[in-house]
Design a protein around this motif. Structure first.
Motif, PDB file in Angstrom:
ATOM      1  N   PRO A 115       0.838  -1.194   0.000  1.00 52.90           N
ATOM      2  CA  PRO A 115       0.000   0.000   0.000  1.00 52.90           C
ATOM      3  C   PRO A 115       0.883   1.258   0.000  1.00 52.90           C
ATOM      4  CG  PRO A 115      -0.635  -1.490   1.774  1.00 52.90           C
ATOM      5  CD  PRO A 115       0.640  -2.012   1.193  1.00 52.90           C
ATOM      6  N   HIS A 118      -1.213   1.521  -4.764  1.00 51.30           N
ATOM      7  CA  HIS A 118      -0.157   0.628  -4.291  1.00 51.30           C
ATOM      8  C   HIS A 118       1.150   1.008  -4.964  1.00 51.30           C
ATOM      9  CE1 HIS A 118      -3.748  -1.756  -3.460  1.00 51.30           C
ATOM     10  NE2 HIS A 118      -3.023  -2.314  -2.505  1.00 51.30           N
ATOM     11  N   ARG A 175      -7.915   2.763  -4.682  1.00 53.34           N
ATOM     12  CA  ARG A 175      -6.754   2.209  -3.972  1.00 53.34           C
ATOM     13  C   ARG A 175      -5.497   2.634  -4.711  1.00 53.34           C
ATOM     14  NH1 ARG A 175     -10.312   0.549  -1.188  1.00 53.34           N
ATOM     15  NH2 ARG A 175     -10.506  -1.312   0.074  1.00 53.34           N
ATOM     16  N   ALA A 210      -9.761   4.685  -0.132  1.00 51.56           N
ATOM     17  CA  ALA A 210      -9.704   3.320   0.396  1.00 51.56           C
ATOM     18  C   ALA A 210     -10.666   3.160   1.566  1.00 51.56           C
ATOM     19  CB  ALA A 210      -8.284   2.965   0.820  1.00 51.56           C
TER      20      ALA A 210
END
Length: 186
Positions: free
Chosen positions: A15, A70, A68, A62
């Motif tokens: 993350p 990463h 999201r 999120a």
């Protein structure tokens, strides 16, 4: 926090959280011109506060399941990332994206990382359709879409104004049944 190995070459997916803002800014600075050829990320992340704000916006997404982000690390250094710019669980749709700094190009990192997040979206979150929108001139990102088995649906002509120039945008996608079938046959 979790770490997902992307192979035996020291590549990992993690993350990308607001506390990594300084590391994120340094990474963007290393690849600013290269990354900024087709995407606005380097224009949005110009100093420590904007880096923190950008990552905070994804932490907020999120928290409410609408996106999201990463990072991709190789041997402990952040070299790129993958994200869901949008996620709409009610409609079962998500838009994926990516970026890399020049030192990480040509190693299959984005393809491997995108497989992980698409698998997660389809299998864990119930996403039915994953889109990949890419400037028509961005041949590296188009190659990733092909390697992932996405289908080119069409071109939005001159729909993307970026740095004073209009770009065509290609729309690629994969549906959950197609994704599962391709994963089972590999």
């Amino acid at each position: 926090m979790y770490v997902i190995s992307l192979g035996d070459d020291g590549a990992e997916l993690r993350p990308l959280e607001p506390w990594r803002a300084e590391e994120f800014l340094a990474h963007i600075d290393r690849g600013r011109e290269f990354i900024g050829q087709y995407i606005t990320l380097p224009d949005a992340v110009t100093d420590l506060e904007s880096s923190r704000s950008y990552l905070r916006s994804y932490a907020d997404k999120a928290a409410v399941d609408t996106g999201r982000i990463h990072g991709i690390w190789v041997d402990g250094e952040l070299v790129g990332g993958v994200l869901f710019r949008t996620m709409d669980l009610a409609h079962g749709t998500a838009e994926a994206g990516c970026w890399l700094e020049p030192s990480a190009v040509g190693k299959g990192l984005v393809t491997r990382a995108a497989r992980v997040i698409i698998d997660w979206a389809v299998e864990e979150r119930g996403i039915h359709r994953v889109e990949w929108q890419v400037a028509a001139g961005n041949q590296a990102s188009i190659a990733v879409a092909r390697r992932l088995g996405l289908t080119k649906e069409g071109v939005l002509r001159e729909s993307y104004l970026y740095r004073g120039k209009r770009h065509d945008v290609e729309i690629w996608s994969v549906l959950a049944p197609e994704w599962r079938a391709a994963r089972q046959s590999s």
